[in-house]
Design a protein around this motif. Structure first.
Motif, PDB file in Angstrom:
ATOM      1  N   LEU A   1       2.608   5.083  -8.625  1.00 15.92           N
ATOM      2  CA  LEU A   1       3.482   6.169  -9.052  1.00 15.92           C
ATOM      3  C   LEU A   1       2.706   7.450  -9.357  1.00 15.92           C
ATOM      4  N   LEU A   2       1.414   7.327  -9.627  1.00 16.27           N
ATOM      5  CA  LEU A   2       0.604   8.535  -9.812  1.00 16.27           C
ATOM      6  C   LEU A   2       0.616   9.384  -8.548  1.00 16.27           C
ATOM      7  N   ARG A   3       0.680   8.721  -7.406  1.00 17.76           N
ATOM      8  CA  ARG A   3       0.621   9.412  -6.121  1.00 17.76           C
ATOM      9  C   ARG A   3       1.957  10.047  -5.768  1.00 17.76           C
ATOM     10  N   TYR A   4       3.004   9.250  -5.746  1.00 13.69           N
ATOM     11  CA  TYR A   4       4.279   9.741  -5.233  1.00 13.69           C
ATOM     12  C   TYR A   4       5.382   9.854  -6.285  1.00 13.69           C
ATOM     13  N   GLY A   5       5.151   9.355  -7.474  1.00 13.07           N
ATOM     14  CA  GLY A   5       6.166   9.457  -8.517  1.00 13.07           C
ATOM     15  C   GLY A   5       5.949  10.625  -9.455  1.00 13.07           C
ATOM     16  N   ILE A   6       4.725  11.155  -9.512  1.00 14.56           N
ATOM     17  CA  ILE A   6       4.393  12.286 -10.376  1.00 14.56           C
ATOM     18  C   ILE A   6       4.278  13.542  -9.513  1.00 14.56           C
ATOM     19  N   PRO A   7       5.045  14.583  -9.800  1.00 18.58           N
ATOM     20  CA  PRO A   7       4.959  15.801  -8.981  1.00 18.58           C
ATOM     21  C   PRO A   7       3.566  16.420  -8.993  1.00 18.58           C
ATOM     22  N   ASN A   8       3.259  17.123  -7.923  1.00 20.34           N
ATOM     23  CA  ASN A   8       1.952  17.750  -7.796  1.00 20.34           C
ATOM     24  C   ASN A   8       1.702  18.786  -8.881  1.00 20.34           C
TER      25      ASN A   8
ATOM     26  N   ALA B   1      16.137   9.308  -8.417  1.00 23.43           N
ATOM     27  CA  ALA B   1      15.119  10.314  -8.703  1.00 23.43           C
ATOM     28  C   ALA B   1      13.820  10.062  -7.951  1.00 23.43           C
ATOM     29  N   MET B   2      13.397   8.785  -7.876  1.00 20.75           N
ATOM     30  CA  MET B   2      12.125   8.489  -7.231  1.00 20.75           C
ATOM     31  C   MET B   2      12.157   8.767  -5.730  1.00 20.75           C
ATOM     32  N   ASP B   3      13.325   8.607  -5.101  1.00 19.25           N
ATOM     33  CA  ASP B   3      13.431   8.969  -3.688  1.00 19.25           C
ATOM     34  C   ASP B   3      13.223  10.470  -3.519  1.00 19.25           C
ATOM     35  N   PHE B   4      13.824  11.226  -4.402  1.00 20.49           N
ATOM     36  CA  PHE B   4      13.722  12.688  -4.381  1.00 20.49           C
ATOM     37  C   PHE B   4      12.279  13.144  -4.602  1.00 20.49           C
TER      38      PHE B   4
ATOM     39  N   PHE C   1       2.327  16.952   1.751  1.00 20.09           N
ATOM     40  CA  PHE C   1       1.088  16.578   2.419  1.00 20.09           C
ATOM     41  C   PHE C   1       1.295  16.206   3.889  1.00 20.09           C
ATOM     42  N   GLY C   2       2.488  16.498   4.409  1.00 15.20           N
ATOM     43  CA  GLY C   2       2.749  16.267   5.822  1.00 15.20           C
ATOM     44  C   GLY C   2       2.872  14.820   6.205  1.00 15.20           C
ATOM     45  N   ASN C   3       3.194  13.949   5.239  1.00 13.70           N
ATOM     46  CA  ASN C   3       3.341  12.532   5.529  1.00 13.70           C
ATOM     47  C   ASN C   3       4.774  12.226   5.972  1.00 13.70           C
ATOM     48  N   PRO C   4       4.963  11.211   6.790  1.00  5.19           N
ATOM     49  CA  PRO C   4       6.315  10.858   7.246  1.00  5.19           C
ATOM     50  C   PRO C   4       7.206  10.464   6.075  1.00  5.19           C
ATOM     51  N   ILE C   5       8.472  10.848   6.140  1.00  8.25           N
ATOM     52  CA  ILE C   5       9.437  10.466   5.112  1.00  8.25           C
ATOM     53  C   ILE C   5      10.563   9.671   5.756  1.00  8.25           C
TER      54      ILE C   5
ATOM     55  N   ALA D   1      17.917   9.619 -12.873  1.00 12.03           N
ATOM     56  CA  ALA D   1      16.611   9.407 -13.511  1.00 12.03           C
ATOM     57  C   ALA D   1      16.815   8.502 -14.715  1.00 12.03           C
ATOM     58  N   LEU D   2      17.192   7.265 -14.440  1.00 13.18           N
ATOM     59  CA  LEU D   2      17.650   6.339 -15.472  1.00 13.18           C
ATOM     60  C   LEU D   2      16.630   5.264 -15.818  1.00 13.18           C
ATOM     61  N   GLY D   3      15.417   5.412 -15.300  1.00  8.90           N
ATOM     62  CA  GLY D   3      14.389   4.431 -15.596  1.00  8.90           C
ATOM     63  C   GLY D   3      14.455   3.223 -14.679  1.00  8.90           C
ATOM     64  N   PHE D   4      13.735   2.175 -15.074  1.00 10.58           N
ATOM     65  CA  PHE D   4      13.577   0.985 -14.247  1.00 10.58           C
ATOM     66  C   PHE D   4      13.944  -0.260 -15.048  1.00 10.58           C
ATOM     67  N   THR D   5      14.525  -1.224 -14.365  1.00  8.26           N
ATOM     68  CA  THR D   5      14.939  -2.452 -15.045  1.00  8.26           C
ATOM     69  C   THR D   5      13.863  -3.524 -15.032  1.00  8.26           C
TER      70      THR D   5
END
Length: 485
Positions: free
Chosen positions: A181-188, A256-259, A268-272, A401-405
């Motif tokens: 999540l440090l990579r893709y869950g935290i905004p740049n 939220a995490m998809d967004f 970073f030009g990675n496929p989505i 953005a409701l967290g994780f179960t």
């Protein structure tokens, strides 16, 4: 520790931020570092407490008065050594941790607490700039092999500790880059990804092997884990919470995490995967008032949203520390993030009742109701709707953005691992019910803080080391040595 009565001479000073109008134009970090003399003054504010409660506030047991004193004296290299003795990645915590240490600071009883988190960040950045933070590969190898599943902070901390103990470590990550999540869950704008890459380069130089695009239990059989002497599962808590309301499947209702993940990958030009989720020109409503919700607010503003509104089902916290959470406990207190400052209509005690769509199934509005919490001693709080308080909010994009179960169950089911009542992987001292398999981080304890993830990774590593060799020189909490420096 620090300057005698330095806390009376120097006021707390925090980093400043780039102006909102400028920072929302890009995704770069926007804090403005303090000058060296100002950081030294902040270190001087440490009080030489009889009992430094900041230690108990920090899950890692960081030796906070010690590195504050070194900063006060200008001994930056020694400060870096002390900091790294208990924390593998202070560049992460120095940016992302909510700093429970500061909430437990004794000075905070009567004044602004010591700016511990900023001092920590300043130390590690000075360490990298001066070239003090270098690879420390083990002098000898034990011949034992360890697989780490998940490359978030728990997995990386466990990997570094076990590698420095001499074991051969392989880290598996299901995404295309290391960091979890440090990579893709935290905004740049909160942490630029070069910060992760810089540390991963050191881990690789120390001898750790990283394998990306490996999804254990899906494109990599769990049977392959049996080729390792030990396994540490650090996959995190990634099952996202949803809302059981009408219209939840509408086009425009997005997790939220998809967004957030899409935004970083595109940067970073990675496929989505799937259609691009954009907030540009839209009325955006973020449901959930935590850090992830705040990240969605900041990202939406950078997209150029027409409006950004934030819903929180809990009451608005007090501006000051609540009497219900006295020092040194983590306070119930209003938090206004930098993203909130960039533009956001915040609303508390709001519950979403329905997602309203047009005839194409596209989201057009939200129906909400005001709520209150009834508190009865000895019973769980009860949510009560306020009669006649329904309201329709225009909305083109709703971000959940409701967290994780809890963690995904794939690996547990395929390995036959026990889980607890909350679906977390069950473990006693990080040992699962299978002797050579361990688990740590959010996968074991549930959704938590980055500082807890690093702590769990370190402590699990010690248990693995004992399992593999019968003893361990790896440090216990708050007791660093050369193996963790």
């Amino acid at each position: 520790m620090g300057k005698l009565r330095g806390f009376k001479e120097f006021e707390r000073i925090d980093e400043t931020n780039v102006a909102v109008t400028d920072r929302v134009k890009n995704y770069k970090e926007f804090t403005v570092p303090l000058k060296e003399k100002d950081i030294k003054h902040q270190g001087s504010r440490c009080m030489d407490c009889g009992i430094p409660f900041c230690h108990s506030g920090c899950p890692l047991g960081n030796l906070i008065p010690d590195f504050n004193d070194m900063v006060h004296k200008g001994e930056w290299k020694r400060a870096s050594e002390i900091l790294h003795s208990t924390n593998n990645f202070p560049e992460f915590t120095g940016r992302l941790c909510p700093a429970p240490c500061e909430k437990a600071c004794v000075l905070g009883i009567i004044d602004d607490p010591v700016s511990i988190e900023n001092i920590e960040k300043s130390i590690v950045e000075r360490g990298f700039a001066e070239g003090w933070i270098i690879p420390q590969p083990p002098k000898t190898r034990t011949g034992k092999t360890v697989a780490i599943v998940g490359s978030g902070p728990a997995g990386l901390a466990a990997a570094q500790q076990l590698n420095r103990a001499g074991h051969t470590v392989t880290v598996f990550e299901r995404d295309d880059a290391i960091g979890g999540l440090l990579r893709y869950g935290i905004p740049n704008f909160k942490m630029e990804k070069e910060i992760i890459d810089r540390r991963v380069a050191i881990l690789k130089a120390e001898g750790i092997e990283f394998k990306t695009n490996v999804n254990v239990g899906k494109n990599y059989s769990v049977k392959n884990l049996n080729t390792f002497d030990s396994v540490v599962l650090c996959g995190g808590a990634t099952v996202r919470r949803s809302l059981p309301v009408k219209g939840i499947e509408s086009k425009g209702v997005v997790q939220a995490m998809d967004f957030l993940t899409q935004q970083t990958k595109e940067l970073f030009g990675n496929p989505i995967e799937g259609d691009r989720i954009m907030a540009t020109g839209k009325d955006v409503i973020v449901i959930g008032g935590g850090d992830t919700g705040s990240d969605c607010v900041g990202t939406s503003n950078r997209h150029g949203a027409k409006s950004v509104t934030n819903f929180e089902i809990m009451p608005k916290p007090p501006i000051g520390r609540s009497e219900k959470t006295p020092w040194p406990f983590w306070p119930l207190q209003l938090k206004t993030s930098s993203s909130h400052e960039e533009g956001c209509d915040r609303n508390w005690l709001i519950n979403t009742k329905e997602f309203i769509t047009n005839d194409k199934g596209e989201l057009t509005a939200l129906k909400t109701v005001e709520v209150q919490w009834e508190i009865v001693p000895g019973q769980r709080p009860k949510l009560v709707e306020k009669e006649g308080s329904e309201k329709i909010w225009p909305c083109d994009l709703a971000l959940l953005a409701l967290g994780f179960t809890g963690p995904e169950q794939t690996i547990a089911e395929q390995l036959g691992l026990e889980v607890d009542a909350r679906s977390n992987y069950k473990a006693q001292n990080y040992h699962t019910n299978i002797p050579h398999i361990f688990t740590a981080g959010d996968m074991r304890r549930g959704q938590s803080l980055i500082v807890w993830a690093i702590t769990e990774g370190r402590e699990a590593a010690r248990e693995v080391d004992i399992f593999l060799t019968g003893q361990s020189n790896l440090p216990t909490k708050g007791n660093g040595d050369i193996l963790s420096a």
